[in-house]
Design a protein around this motif. Sequence first.
Motif, mmCIF file in Angstrom:
data_model
loop_
_atom_site.group_PDB
_atom_site.id
_atom_site.type_symbol
_atom_site.label_atom_id
_atom_site.label_comp_id
_atom_site.label_asym_id
_atom_site.label_seq_id
_atom_site.Cartn_x
_atom_site.Cartn_y
_atom_site.Cartn_z
ATOM 1 N N GLN A 23 31.270 -4.184 -42.901
ATOM 2 C CA GLN A 23 32.319 -4.338 -41.890
ATOM 3 C C GLN A 23 31.705 -4.885 -40.603
ATOM 4 O OE1 GLN A 23 35.004 -1.071 -41.026
ATOM 5 N NE2 GLN A 23 34.573 -0.160 -43.021
ATOM 6 N N PRO A 24 32.429 -5.753 -39.904
ATOM 7 C CA PRO A 24 31.946 -6.185 -38.591
ATOM 8 C C PRO A 24 31.784 -4.970 -37.666
ATOM 9 C CG PRO A 24 33.779 -7.550 -39.331
ATOM 10 C CD PRO A 24 33.679 -6.400 -40.288
ATOM 11 N N ASN A 84 38.329 -12.606 -46.899
ATOM 12 C CA ASN A 84 38.856 -12.848 -45.566
ATOM 13 C C ASN A 84 39.382 -11.506 -45.093
ATOM 14 O OD1 ASN A 84 38.412 -15.654 -45.381
ATOM 15 N ND2 ASN A 84 40.135 -16.007 -46.735
ATOM 16 N N THR A 136 40.055 -4.993 -33.769
ATOM 17 C CA THR A 136 38.762 -4.985 -33.087
ATOM 18 C C THR A 136 38.792 -4.030 -31.890
ATOM 19 O OG1 THR A 136 37.118 -6.311 -31.904
ATOM 20 C CG2 THR A 136 39.398 -7.012 -31.692
ATOM 21 N N CYS A 176 34.867 -3.662 -35.841
ATOM 22 C CA CYS A 176 36.023 -3.268 -36.655
ATOM 23 C C CYS A 176 36.284 -1.767 -36.533
ATOM 24 C CB CYS A 176 35.777 -3.635 -38.117
ATOM 25 S SG CYS A 176 37.081 -3.110 -39.231
ATOM 26 N N LYS A 201 41.890 -9.415 -35.423
ATOM 27 C CA LYS A 201 40.822 -10.394 -35.550
ATOM 28 C C LYS A 201 40.642 -10.702 -37.035
ATOM 29 C CE LYS A 201 36.118 -11.127 -33.812
ATOM 30 N NZ LYS A 201 35.004 -10.489 -33.106
ATOM 31 N N ARG A 202 40.139 -11.888 -37.319
ATOM 32 C CA ARG A 202 39.887 -12.292 -38.698
ATOM 33 C C ARG A 202 38.427 -12.690 -38.851
ATOM 34 N NH1 ARG A 202 45.047 -14.633 -41.156
ATOM 35 N NH2 ARG A 202 46.637 -13.851 -39.741
ATOM 36 N N SER A 203 37.899 -12.404 -40.040
ATOM 37 C CA SER A 203 36.511 -12.735 -40.283
ATOM 38 C C SER A 203 36.306 -13.007 -41.776
ATOM 39 C CB SER A 203 35.623 -11.572 -39.834
ATOM 40 O OG SER A 203 34.287 -11.940 -39.793
ATOM 41 N N LYS A 204 35.526 -14.025 -42.083
ATOM 42 C CA LYS A 204 35.170 -14.324 -43.477
ATOM 43 C C LYS A 204 33.849 -13.615 -43.760
ATOM 44 C CE LYS A 204 36.056 -18.257 -45.050
ATOM 45 N NZ LYS A 204 36.349 -19.507 -45.693
ATOM 46 N N LEU A 205 33.814 -12.819 -44.832
ATOM 47 C CA LEU A 205 32.618 -12.041 -45.140
ATOM 48 C C LEU A 205 32.048 -12.407 -46.502
ATOM 49 C CD1 LEU A 205 33.856 -8.469 -44.073
ATOM 50 C CD2 LEU A 205 32.634 -10.148 -42.684
ATOM 51 N N LYS A 219 41.097 -9.061 -42.260
ATOM 52 C CA LYS A 219 41.931 -8.968 -41.062
ATOM 53 C C LYS A 219 41.788 -7.537 -40.575
ATOM 54 C CE LYS A 219 46.619 -10.005 -39.490
ATOM 55 N NZ LYS A 219 47.965 -10.411 -39.946
#
Length: 192
Positions: free
Chosen positions: A76-77, A115, A120, A80, A55-59, A117
């Motif tokens: 962290q999400p 960004n 999840t 994650c 999964k990718r997420s912009k933080l 990666k």
Amino acid sequence: MLVDVDICNSALIKLGAERINALTDDNKRSRLCQEQYPKLLLRVLRSHPWKFALKRSKLSPVSVTAEFGSENYFEQPLDCIRIIGVMADYDTTKTTEYHYTVEGRHILSELSVINLKYVTKNVTEAYFDEDFKEALSCALAHDLAYAINQSSTQKAELFQEYDFWISQARSHGAMEITVDNLEFDTWTGSRL
């Protein structure tokens, strides 16, 4: 049938034990599977960068400040379970990774936006790849070997089988790249 029950039954077959119909069946095998399956699922997901679980997420940084140092803190999400890489927000065409450190549930980096990666834990079982299913069933069988058969030997053999399936996944994952990324050798190409 549900994927979790299929994987549990695959593990039980490896142990020479009877299959189950559901994780809620009233028997020792079902209770053991119900208890151990979720733990091993997370462990095996974390063990390899499974493509179906990426999964990718912009933080953006959070307002946590460090006692010392100049790094920004990123939270962290919640889903994650393993970080694969951190890239700068402005680096959309490059795959350059940047230095980062993990402290608790925070990522420290000098970047202002990252960004991320990651692997999840929130994956739909229907997306599990075949190597993953086999690795997970081996891990579960390894974990249950002593509880069901009191066999340390079988436990060791199942760990070797688990290790084999993880290496298969690595090998298959390495082959899943676009043709543009392959170097074309005219000698080899002319023979095709």
